[in-house]
Design a protein around this motif. Structure first.
Motif, PDB file in Angstrom:
ATOM      1  N   GLN A 118     -27.782  60.241  48.838  1.00 38.49           N
ATOM      2  CA  GLN A 118     -28.342  59.104  48.099  1.00 38.49           C
ATOM      3  C   GLN A 118     -29.876  59.156  48.128  1.00 38.49           C
ATOM      4  N   LEU A 119     -30.448  59.470  49.268  1.00 38.60           N
ATOM      5  CA  LEU A 119     -31.896  59.572  49.393  1.00 38.60           C
ATOM      6  C   LEU A 119     -32.433  60.659  48.474  1.00 38.60           C
ATOM      7  N   PHE A 120     -31.762  61.800  48.430  1.00 37.78           N
ATOM      8  CA  PHE A 120     -32.185  62.889  47.571  1.00 37.78           C
ATOM      9  C   PHE A 120     -32.132  62.476  46.098  1.00 37.78           C
ATOM     10  N   ARG A 121     -31.058  61.804  45.697  1.00 40.57           N
ATOM     11  CA  ARG A 121     -30.947  61.340  44.305  1.00 40.57           C
ATOM     12  C   ARG A 121     -32.070  60.367  43.960  1.00 40.57           C
ATOM     13  N   GLN A 122     -32.409  59.485  44.896  1.00 38.11           N
ATOM     14  CA  GLN A 122     -33.495  58.535  44.659  1.00 38.11           C
ATOM     15  C   GLN A 122     -34.839  59.251  44.533  1.00 38.11           C
ATOM     16  N   GLU A 123     -35.041  60.272  45.339  1.00 41.49           N
ATOM     17  CA  GLU A 123     -36.289  61.039  45.258  1.00 41.49           C
ATOM     18  C   GLU A 123     -36.387  61.766  43.917  1.00 41.49           C
ATOM     19  N   VAL A 124     -35.271  62.308  43.450  1.00 40.51           N
ATOM     20  CA  VAL A 124     -35.267  62.986  42.158  1.00 40.51           C
ATOM     21  C   VAL A 124     -35.587  61.996  41.040  1.00 40.51           C
ATOM     22  N   GLU A 125     -35.020  60.806  41.105  1.00 43.09           N
ATOM     23  CA  GLU A 125     -35.311  59.783  40.101  1.00 43.09           C
ATOM     24  C   GLU A 125     -36.787  59.393  40.120  1.00 43.09           C
ATOM     25  N   LEU A 126     -37.364  59.275  41.308  1.00 39.49           N
ATOM     26  CA  LEU A 126     -38.789  58.955  41.423  1.00 39.49           C
ATOM     27  C   LEU A 126     -39.631  60.070  40.824  1.00 39.49           C
ATOM     28  N   ALA A 127     -39.278  61.310  41.103  1.00 39.55           N
ATOM     29  CA  ALA A 127     -40.013  62.450  40.549  1.00 39.55           C
ATOM     30  C   ALA A 127     -39.935  62.449  39.022  1.00 39.55           C
ATOM     31  N   LYS A 128     -38.744  62.165  38.486  1.00 44.57           N
ATOM     32  CA  LYS A 128     -38.596  62.104  37.026  1.00 44.57           C
ATOM     33  C   LYS A 128     -39.493  61.030  36.427  1.00 44.57           C
ATOM     34  N   ALA A 129     -39.538  59.868  37.058  1.00 42.95           N
ATOM     35  CA  ALA A 129     -40.365  58.771  36.546  1.00 42.95           C
ATOM     36  C   ALA A 129     -41.844  59.149  36.578  1.00 42.95           C
ATOM     37  N   GLU A 130     -42.273  59.776  37.662  1.00 43.47           N
ATOM     38  CA  GLU A 130     -43.680  60.167  37.763  1.00 43.47           C
ATOM     39  C   GLU A 130     -44.039  61.233  36.737  1.00 43.47           C
ATOM     40  N   ILE A 131     -43.164  62.213  36.553  1.00 40.40           N
ATOM     41  CA  ILE A 131     -43.438  63.277  35.594  1.00 40.40           C
ATOM     42  C   ILE A 131     -43.473  62.713  34.176  1.00 40.40           C
ATOM     43  N   LYS A 132     -42.584  61.775  33.895  1.00 41.30           N
ATOM     44  CA  LYS A 132     -42.564  61.145  32.563  1.00 41.30           C
ATOM     45  C   LYS A 132     -43.877  60.401  32.309  1.00 41.30           C
ATOM     46  N   GLN A 133     -44.376  59.713  33.326  1.00 39.32           N
ATOM     47  CA  GLN A 133     -45.631  58.977  33.202  1.00 39.32           C
ATOM     48  C   GLN A 133     -46.800  59.939  32.942  1.00 39.32           C
ATOM     49  N   PRO A 170     -45.971  65.114  41.108  1.00 38.29           N
ATOM     50  CA  PRO A 170     -45.509  63.748  41.404  1.00 38.29           C
ATOM     51  C   PRO A 170     -45.927  63.358  42.834  1.00 38.29           C
ATOM     52  N   ARG A 171     -47.122  62.831  42.972  1.00 35.22           N
ATOM     53  CA  ARG A 171     -47.723  62.576  44.294  1.00 35.22           C
ATOM     54  C   ARG A 171     -46.896  61.623  45.157  1.00 35.22           C
ATOM     55  N   ARG A 172     -46.416  60.521  44.578  1.00 33.73           N
ATOM     56  CA  ARG A 172     -45.644  59.568  45.385  1.00 33.73           C
ATOM     57  C   ARG A 172     -44.363  60.203  45.915  1.00 33.73           C
ATOM     58  N   THR A 173     -43.730  61.020  45.093  1.00 33.65           N
ATOM     59  CA  THR A 173     -42.507  61.685  45.528  1.00 33.65           C
ATOM     60  C   THR A 173     -42.800  62.642  46.677  1.00 33.65           C
ATOM     61  N   VAL A 174     -43.882  63.390  46.555  1.00 35.96           N
ATOM     62  CA  VAL A 174     -44.255  64.315  47.637  1.00 35.96           C
ATOM     63  C   VAL A 174     -44.508  63.542  48.926  1.00 35.96           C
ATOM     64  N   ASP A 175     -45.209  62.416  48.817  1.00 33.42           N
ATOM     65  CA  ASP A 175     -45.491  61.606  50.002  1.00 33.42           C
ATOM     66  C   ASP A 175     -44.206  61.084  50.646  1.00 33.42           C
ATOM     67  N   THR A 176     -43.286  60.578  49.820  1.00 29.65           N
ATOM     68  CA  THR A 176     -42.049  60.039  50.398  1.00 29.65           C
ATOM     69  C   THR A 176     -41.175  61.152  50.969  1.00 29.65           C
ATOM     70  N   LEU A 177     -41.201  62.338  50.354  1.00 28.54           N
ATOM     71  CA  LEU A 177     -40.448  63.459  50.915  1.00 28.54           C
ATOM     72  C   LEU A 177     -41.015  63.870  52.271  1.00 28.54           C
ATOM     73  N   LYS A 178     -42.320  63.828  52.394  1.00 27.16           N
ATOM     74  CA  LYS A 178     -42.942  64.136  53.692  1.00 27.16           C
ATOM     75  C   LYS A 178     -42.528  63.100  54.737  1.00 27.16           C
ATOM     76  N   GLU A 179     -42.502  61.822  54.335  1.00 30.04           N
ATOM     77  CA  GLU A 179     -42.059  60.769  55.252  1.00 30.04           C
ATOM     78  C   GLU A 179     -40.608  60.993  55.665  1.00 30.04           C
ATOM     79  N   ASP A 180     -39.773  61.358  54.694  1.00 30.51           N
ATOM     80  CA  ASP A 180     -38.360  61.612  54.997  1.00 30.51           C
ATOM     81  C   ASP A 180     -38.214  62.779  55.971  1.00 30.51           C
ATOM     82  N   ALA A 181     -38.991  63.825  55.758  1.00 27.55           N
ATOM     83  CA  ALA A 181     -38.918  64.986  56.647  1.00 27.55           C
ATOM     84  C   ALA A 181     -39.359  64.612  58.058  1.00 27.55           C
ATOM     85  N   ARG A 182     -40.416  63.794  58.171  1.00 23.38           N
ATOM     86  CA  ARG A 182     -40.851  63.343  59.494  1.00 23.38           C
ATOM     87  C   ARG A 182     -39.766  62.510  60.155  1.00 23.38           C
ATOM     88  N   TRP A 183     -39.097  61.664  59.401  1.00 23.51           N
ATOM     89  CA  TRP A 183     -38.050  60.815  59.948  1.00 23.51           C
ATOM     90  C   TRP A 183     -36.868  61.667  60.425  1.00 23.51           C
TER      91      TRP A 183
END
Length: 138
Positions: free
Chosen positions: A31-46, A119-132
């Motif tokens: 679920q987390l991975f799917r949410q990250e992909v959706e965030l990346a799509k939104a950022e790339i679209k923007q 997609p900067r926000r996605t990269v940041d949240t992925l880094k947070e997820d990896a740290r967690w």
């Protein structure tokens, strides 16, 4: 004392198997991975929308420049023909329009440089997820 709205799950935790826990973790990670992909799509679209607007500005500048060169150049060349040879008048007009085109190009290129394809926000949240995942207790 337990609340009537939050059932006591102490017995349930003891009965949960390791397989179920791993399954739950796997589901959560999916679920987390799917949410990250959706965030990346939104950022790339923007960012693509920003790039499209910049490209539209460059295209509009090119078209407007073309029309201006064609219509105004003839008028200025024929106006200057009254005081100098036609060839020199045409050369002066062409140089003026070349300078204007260079300014429009530089302006559009500057706008295009503000587009960030990462997609900067996605990269940041992925880094947070990896740290967690490395240290889930913090």
């Amino acid at each position: 004392m337990t609340s009537p709205y939050s059932p006591d799950r102490s017995g349930q935790v003891e009965q949960t198997s390791i397989g179920e826990l791993i399954g739950n973790i796997s589901d959560d990670l999916s679920q987390l991975f799917r949410q990250e992909v959706e965030l990346a799509k939104a950022e790339i679209k923007q960012e693509a929308a920003k790039a499209g607007k910049a490209a539209g500005m460059l295209g509009g500048a090119g078209f407007a420049g073309y029309l201006a060169v064609v219509l105004l150049s003839f008028a200025v060349v024929f106006g200057l023909d009254a005081i100098m040879p036609l060839g020199w008048a045409a050369l002066i007009v062409a140089v003026v329009w070349a300078v204007i085109g260079a300014v429009l190009y530089a302006s559009g290129r500057k706008k295009l440089k503000t587009v960030d394809p990462m997609p900067r926000r996605t990269v940041d949240t992925l880094k947070e997820d990896a740290r967690w995942l490395k240290n889930p207790t913090s």
